[in-house]
Design an enzyme around this catalytic site. Sequence first.
Site, PDB file in Angstrom:
ATOM      1  CG  ASN A 111      -7.550  -1.507  -5.210  1.00  0.00           C
ATOM      2  OD1 ASN A 111      -6.845  -2.588  -4.995  1.00  0.00           O
ATOM      3  ND2 ASN A 111      -8.072  -0.828  -4.527  1.00  0.00           N
ATOM      4  CG  ASP A 142      -2.167   0.938   0.971  1.00  0.00           C
ATOM      5  OD1 ASP A 142      -2.331   1.512  -0.059  1.00  0.00           O
ATOM      6  OD2 ASP A 142      -2.694   1.243   2.112  1.00  0.00           O
TER       7      ASP A 142
END
Length: 247
Positions: free
Chosen positions: A70, A22
Amino acid sequence: MATFKELINLEKLPSHVAIIMDGNGRWAKKRGLERSKGHEAGAANAHVIAEVAAELGIKYLTLYTFSIENWSRPDKEVKFIMKLLSEQLLEEDIFVKNNIKFNVIGDFSLLDPDIMKSMNHCIQRTATNTGMCMTLALSYSSQWEITEAVRNIAEECKEGKLKVADIDKDCISQHLKTSYMPDPDLLIRTANEYRLSNCLLWQSAYSELYFCEKYWPDFDGEDFYKAIIDYQGRERRFGKTSEQIEI
Ligand code: IPE
Ligand code: IPE
Ligand code: MG
């Protein structure tokens, strides 16, 4: 002074390391760049860490690359990431050179046929490699994976291939996309976020969690070694007492 790498006990390596990569967007923003530049740097770093892990002797490395959630990012960003995947991340030479066996788990029905083609090519080309098994969790989410497993188990019961009484923990594990590997011993998340974001929820029941402030493109080999050293300092009790573990 010993280097971080020298401090690692090679006899006690985690067998499976999973990483929630991330912070690509924030890495780029901090530099006044477009988010896409962060994804580029992040994809390049996935190769760096894969080489470091393979060289150290890690058997399974799972990289959370793109979640089902996502897909709801802006179209432009999703398209860019998908292009990156086929052009940069699926760079076969790096897997061949490092004897890495490559695999992907996720909801492939959402992926473009061209990406599926490159992925399958990469899987086939590295199938006989005997070193680390590297898995990309791509278009993946744990709740999707568990739902699929439940559906398949129900079908098998309906067809008489499986008895309801035989559904146990192992049966569920075997119906997950990760059935070919052990559960992660160590789960790393970068970029100062303290959540799992739908990553390997079932499999991480007893994983050691390691959080790190660095954004993924900055997470280097030394950071990886530090995570392993931290892991090796933990006592994994699996519900037992310390005294029972010492025996
Ligand atoms: C991780 O970086 C990559 C993906 C989730 C695809 P992010 O893109 O989430 O970066 P931040 O969290 O916005 O910084
Ligand atoms: C998790 O990162 C998914 C991947 C790293 C592939 P996100 O950036 O999507 O997670 P949230 O939305 O902040 O929880
Ligand atoms: Mg993020």
